[in-house]
Structure formats: C-alpha cells, structure tokens
Design a protein around this motif. Structure first.
Motif, PDB file in Angstrom:
ATOM      1  N   LEU A   2      39.160  81.061  26.055  1.00 26.88           N
ATOM      2  CA  LEU A   2      38.899  81.573  27.395  1.00 26.88           C
ATOM      3  C   LEU A   2      39.707  80.816  28.447  1.00 26.88           C
ATOM      4  O   LEU A   2      40.182  81.405  29.425  1.00 26.88           O
ATOM      5  CB  LEU A   2      37.398  81.494  27.695  1.00 26.88           C
ATOM      6  CG  LEU A   2      36.515  82.390  26.815  1.00 26.88           C
ATOM      7  CD1 LEU A   2      35.044  82.156  27.139  1.00 26.88           C
ATOM      8  CD2 LEU A   2      36.880  83.858  26.990  1.00 26.88           C
ATOM      9  N   ALA A   3      39.881  79.513  28.246  1.00 26.06           N
ATOM     10  CA  ALA A   3      40.696  78.719  29.164  1.00 26.06           C
ATOM     11  C   ALA A   3      42.159  79.169  29.117  1.00 26.06           C
ATOM     12  O   ALA A   3      42.828  79.263  30.159  1.00 26.06           O
ATOM     13  CB  ALA A   3      40.586  77.237  28.819  1.00 26.06           C
ATOM     14  N   ALA A   4      42.657  79.453  27.921  1.00 22.98           N
ATOM     15  CA  ALA A   4      44.035  79.912  27.777  1.00 22.98           C
ATOM     16  C   ALA A   4      44.224  81.282  28.411  1.00 22.98           C
ATOM     17  O   ALA A   4      45.228  81.539  29.089  1.00 22.98           O
ATOM     18  CB  ALA A   4      44.426  79.943  26.306  1.00 22.98           C
ATOM     19  N   ILE A   5      43.264  82.171  28.218  1.00 21.36           N
ATOM     20  CA  ILE A   5      43.342  83.504  28.809  1.00 21.36           C
ATOM     21  C   ILE A   5      43.368  83.413  30.333  1.00 21.36           C
ATOM     22  O   ILE A   5      44.117  84.131  31.010  1.00 21.36           O
ATOM     23  CB  ILE A   5      42.173  84.373  28.317  1.00 21.36           C
ATOM     24  CG1 ILE A   5      42.352  84.709  26.821  1.00 21.36           C
ATOM     25  CG2 ILE A   5      42.062  85.657  29.139  1.00 21.36           C
ATOM     26  CD1 ILE A   5      41.161  85.408  26.206  1.00 21.36           C
ATOM     27  N   LYS A   6      42.578  82.509  30.880  1.00 21.85           N
ATOM     28  CA  LYS A   6      42.539  82.326  32.334  1.00 21.85           C
ATOM     29  C   LYS A   6      43.893  81.890  32.884  1.00 21.85           C
ATOM     30  O   LYS A   6      44.232  82.176  34.041  1.00 21.85           O
ATOM     31  CB  LYS A   6      41.465  81.300  32.686  1.00 21.85           C
ATOM     32  CG  LYS A   6      41.188  81.164  34.166  1.00 21.85           C
ATOM     33  CD  LYS A   6      40.037  80.208  34.420  1.00 21.85           C
ATOM     34  CE  LYS A   6      39.747  80.084  35.911  1.00 21.85           C
ATOM     35  NZ  LYS A   6      38.605  79.144  36.155  1.00 21.85           N
ATOM     36  N   ALA A   7      44.683  81.213  32.058  1.00 19.82           N
ATOM     37  CA  ALA A   7      45.992  80.713  32.498  1.00 19.82           C
ATOM     38  C   ALA A   7      47.070  81.788  32.487  1.00 19.82           C
ATOM     39  O   ALA A   7      48.179  81.558  32.982  1.00 19.82           O
ATOM     40  CB  ALA A   7      46.421  79.543  31.612  1.00 19.82           C
ATOM     41  N   MET A  17      53.807  80.811  28.100  1.00 16.79           N
ATOM     42  CA  MET A  17      52.855  80.608  27.017  1.00 16.79           C
ATOM     43  C   MET A  17      52.498  79.127  26.873  1.00 16.79           C
ATOM     44  O   MET A  17      51.406  78.776  26.454  1.00 16.79           O
ATOM     45  CB  MET A  17      53.422  81.151  25.708  1.00 16.79           C
ATOM     46  CG  MET A  17      53.503  82.667  25.653  1.00 16.79           C
ATOM     47  SD  MET A  17      51.893  83.481  25.817  1.00 16.79           S
ATOM     48  CE  MET A  17      51.131  83.055  24.246  1.00 16.79           C
ATOM     49  N   LEU A  18      53.430  78.256  27.249  1.00 11.71           N
ATOM     50  CA  LEU A  18      53.156  76.825  27.201  1.00 11.71           C
ATOM     51  C   LEU A  18      52.008  76.445  28.124  1.00 11.71           C
ATOM     52  O   LEU A  18      51.254  75.511  27.843  1.00 11.71           O
ATOM     53  CB  LEU A  18      54.416  76.038  27.570  1.00 11.71           C
ATOM     54  CG  LEU A  18      55.565  76.075  26.559  1.00 11.71           C
ATOM     55  CD1 LEU A  18      56.782  75.355  27.121  1.00 11.71           C
ATOM     56  CD2 LEU A  18      55.133  75.451  25.237  1.00 11.71           C
ATOM     57  N   ASP A  19      51.837  77.162  29.236  1.00 10.18           N
ATOM     58  CA  ASP A  19      50.722  76.895  30.143  1.00 10.18           C
ATOM     59  C   ASP A  19      49.391  77.260  29.483  1.00 10.18           C
ATOM     60  O   ASP A  19      48.394  76.531  29.597  1.00 10.18           O
ATOM     61  CB  ASP A  19      50.885  77.694  31.443  1.00 10.18           C
ATOM     62  CG  ASP A  19      52.162  77.343  32.181  1.00 10.18           C
ATOM     63  OD1 ASP A  19      52.546  76.159  32.188  1.00 10.18           O
ATOM     64  OD2 ASP A  19      52.787  78.260  32.744  1.00 10.18           O
ATOM     65  N   GLY A  44      50.684  76.816  17.656  1.00 13.74           N
ATOM     66  CA  GLY A  44      50.730  77.236  19.043  1.00 13.74           C
ATOM     67  C   GLY A  44      49.600  78.195  19.373  1.00 13.74           C
ATOM     68  O   GLY A  44      48.974  78.782  18.488  1.00 13.74           O
ATOM     69  N   VAL A  45      49.367  78.393  20.669  1.00  8.96           N
ATOM     70  CA  VAL A  45      48.210  79.169  21.093  1.00  8.96           C
ATOM     71  C   VAL A  45      48.416  80.673  20.964  1.00  8.96           C
ATOM     72  O   VAL A  45      47.451  81.435  20.969  1.00  8.96           O
ATOM     73  CB  VAL A  45      47.826  78.817  22.546  1.00  8.96           C
ATOM     74  CG1 VAL A  45      48.757  79.523  23.542  1.00  8.96           C
ATOM     75  CG2 VAL A  45      46.374  79.134  22.832  1.00  8.96           C
ATOM     76  N   HIS A  96      55.650  88.972  16.113  1.00 12.22           N
ATOM     77  CA  HIS A  96      56.187  87.904  16.959  1.00 12.22           C
ATOM     78  C   HIS A  96      57.401  88.516  17.656  1.00 12.22           C
ATOM     79  O   HIS A  96      58.505  88.532  17.111  1.00 12.22           O
ATOM     80  CB  HIS A  96      56.556  86.683  16.120  1.00 12.22           C
ATOM     81  CG  HIS A  96      55.362  86.000  15.525  1.00 12.22           C
ATOM     82  ND1 HIS A  96      54.822  84.856  16.059  1.00 12.22           N
ATOM     83  CD2 HIS A  96      54.583  86.314  14.466  1.00 12.22           C
ATOM     84  CE1 HIS A  96      53.769  84.485  15.341  1.00 12.22           C
ATOM     85  NE2 HIS A  96      53.613  85.363  14.373  1.00 12.22           N
ATOM     86  N   ASP A  97      57.192  89.000  18.874  1.00  7.71           N
ATOM     87  CA  ASP A  97      58.139  89.959  19.431  1.00  7.71           C
ATOM     88  C   ASP A  97      59.325  89.347  20.171  1.00  7.71           C
ATOM     89  O   ASP A  97      60.440  89.780  19.987  1.00  7.71           O
ATOM     90  CB  ASP A  97      57.397  90.911  20.367  1.00  7.71           C
ATOM     91  CG  ASP A  97      58.172  92.201  20.589  1.00  7.71           C
ATOM     92  OD1 ASP A  97      58.647  92.771  19.606  1.00  7.71           O
ATOM     93  OD2 ASP A  97      58.306  92.610  21.751  1.00  7.71           O
ATOM     94  N   VAL A  98      59.092  88.372  21.059  1.00  8.22           N
ATOM     95  CA  VAL A  98      60.196  87.776  21.813  1.00  8.22           C
ATOM     96  C   VAL A  98      59.982  86.274  21.916  1.00  8.22           C
ATOM     97  O   VAL A  98      58.941  85.755  21.523  1.00  8.22           O
ATOM     98  CB  VAL A  98      60.313  88.373  23.238  1.00  8.22           C
ATOM     99  CG1 VAL A  98      60.662  89.839  23.201  1.00  8.22           C
ATOM    100  CG2 VAL A  98      59.033  88.139  24.028  1.00  8.22           C
ATOM    101  N   ILE A  99      60.951  85.572  22.494  1.00 11.59           N
ATOM    102  CA  ILE A  99      60.846  84.117  22.612  1.00 11.59           C
ATOM    103  C   ILE A  99      59.619  83.757  23.456  1.00 11.59           C
ATOM    104  O   ILE A  99      59.509  84.187  24.607  1.00 11.59           O
ATOM    105  CB  ILE A  99      62.123  83.532  23.240  1.00 11.59           C
ATOM    106  CG1 ILE A  99      63.323  83.855  22.356  1.00 11.59           C
ATOM    107  CG2 ILE A  99      61.990  82.022  23.434  1.00 11.59           C
ATOM    108  CD1 ILE A  99      64.664  83.486  22.971  1.00 11.59           C
ATOM    109  N   PRO A 100      58.700  82.966  22.930  1.00 14.57           N
ATOM    110  CA  PRO A 100      57.410  82.792  23.596  1.00 14.57           C
ATOM    111  C   PRO A 100      57.403  81.899  24.821  1.00 14.57           C
ATOM    112  O   PRO A 100      56.399  81.823  25.498  1.00 14.57           O
ATOM    113  CB  PRO A 100      56.537  82.188  22.488  1.00 14.57           C
ATOM    114  CG  PRO A 100      57.483  81.520  21.570  1.00 14.57           C
ATOM    115  CD  PRO A 100      58.726  82.349  21.601  1.00 14.57           C
ATOM    116  N   ASP A 101      58.507  81.216  25.170  1.00 13.03           N
ATOM    117  CA  ASP A 101      58.470  80.369  26.356  1.00 13.03           C
ATOM    118  C   ASP A 101      59.134  81.019  27.565  1.00 13.03           C
ATOM    119  O   ASP A 101      59.335  80.369  28.589  1.00 13.03           O
ATOM    120  CB  ASP A 101      59.079  78.993  26.067  1.00 13.03           C
ATOM    121  CG  ASP A 101      60.542  79.079  25.635  1.00 13.03           C
ATOM    122  OD1 ASP A 101      61.024  80.203  25.440  1.00 13.03           O
ATOM    123  OD2 ASP A 101      61.172  78.017  25.494  1.00 13.03           O
TER     124      ASP A 101
END
Length: 217
Positions: free
Chosen positions: A110-115, A122-124, A145-146, A155-160
C-alpha cells in the motif's frame, strides 16, 4: 484442512485438497472460460518452502495444512498481459505468525502504491515498500524489486523511466523466510493516472479478512 498420511482433507468436506498442479490447471481453465487467451506466463503455484522460491514452476506437490500458498498467475487478453500474485493459507486461516508477516507485506504494498504518480519512478515505489519491510526487521527477506511496467510483455519497458499517465505497472513486495517455510507476496496491476494510480486488480481479495472470507466461501 487436516493432513493424513498421503493427502490433505478439508475439515468441512470429504474431498482431498488439490495438488498444486490441480490449482495450476484450474487457473488456466478459468482464464479461458472468461475470455482470456490463456496464461500470460507460466503460473507459479508454490506452498510451504516452495513458496519462498521466486520462480517455482514444478507445481507438482500436494498442499499441506498449515502452509501458505503463493499463486503468481494471470491471464493474457488481446495480446496484453496481466500479472497478479496472492498468498493464501491452505488451512483457510492465517496463523498468528503468518498474519504478522502477511500484514507487513500488505502495508509495504500500500505504501508503494501511494508513491505512484506521473513523474515518479519505480525506484520511488520500491523505496516506499522497502522502508516498511526494513522497519519491521525483514529487510534481508525482501529479495527482489517492487515491480515492473506491464503491457504487451510481462516485463514491458525499462522500469526506472519516469511514470506517465496510461502506463500500467505491477507492485509486488514480498518476504521470503525459508527457515520458516514461509513466503508471502502480494501483487496488483496499477494504471497510472493524471493524479496517481488506479488499481485494476483490486477486486481480488487481499486483506486478511477478505482472504479468509473467500476461503470460507
């Protein structure tokens, strides 16, 4: 459910509990029956110690009372993939130990979703989830990773890359404790909107109360 010498039987019925391969087959049949073209990837159905293996795919043992069952499985539809994980207590009810770990993972998710919001990375989201898990004392047990962007590929595109409205990403924190034969992962698919995100898979039971109620039903 109560274990016997060679099977596990439900305390409310006479039918033996499914083997993990039976769960795998039921998932695929369900996707096809509801308009999907099949599975988006090889389903992961692991309980007990196997639930701590990130890409466990043997799916060939029986479910045992007292274990947690990790199901990472989703459908493909019109060329697009989904990616969902839920963790279930085989006995129908979480033990106190299992519930504690499960709720830490849920708070982290839930904390990650809020970000999630346009311009964030995605790093945030990863940092938000990791902070919750580390504060709970399980930082070393969060071993991946999250999440990741989702689309034509799982895994569609570069996650950062910065997130933009219209993107879809997964959020899937987990805690893996082989010494306790316990793995917990919770994963949803989130559409990035102009102001944040919308959970595309929130109809699937996720809180402890919802999961236990679904299993009773």
């Amino acid at each position: 459910m109560r274990p016997s010498a060679d099977t596990t039987r439900c305390s409310r019925c006479s039918a033996p509990a499914s083997a993990r391969a039976d769960v795998d087959r039921a998932l695929t049949q369900g996707y096809l029956a509801h308009g999907g073209s099949g599975v988006a990837y090889n389903s992961i159905v692991g309980s007990g110690l196997n639930g701590t293996v990130l890409h466990y795919m043997a799916n060939n043992a029986r479910l045992e009372a007292g274990d947690l069952l990790v199901i990472d499985s989703a459908a493909e539809h019109l060329g697009y993939t989904s990616d969902v994980t839920r963790t279930f207590p085989v006995s129908g009810k979480f033990t106190a130990d299992q519930r504690e770990v499960y709720e830490i993972v849920l708070r982290a998710q839930l904390a990650a979703i809020k970000a999630l919001r346009p311009g964030a990375r995605m790093l945030d989201a990863d940092a938000a989830a990791r902070t919750v898990i580390e504060k709970a004392g399980y930082g070393d047990a969060f071993i991946h990773g999250v999440g990741h962007p989702l689309g034509l590929q799982v895994h569609d595109v570069i996650p950062d890359h910065p997130l933009k409205p219209g993107m879809v990403v997964t959020i899937e924190p987990g805690i893996y404790l082989p010494e306790r034969k316990m793995g917990v992962r919770i994963e949803d698919d989130l559409l990035i909107t102009a102001r944040g995100s919308r959970n595309l898979t929130d109809a699937i039971p996720k809180t402890v109360a919802e999961v236990e109620a679904a299993l009773r039903g």
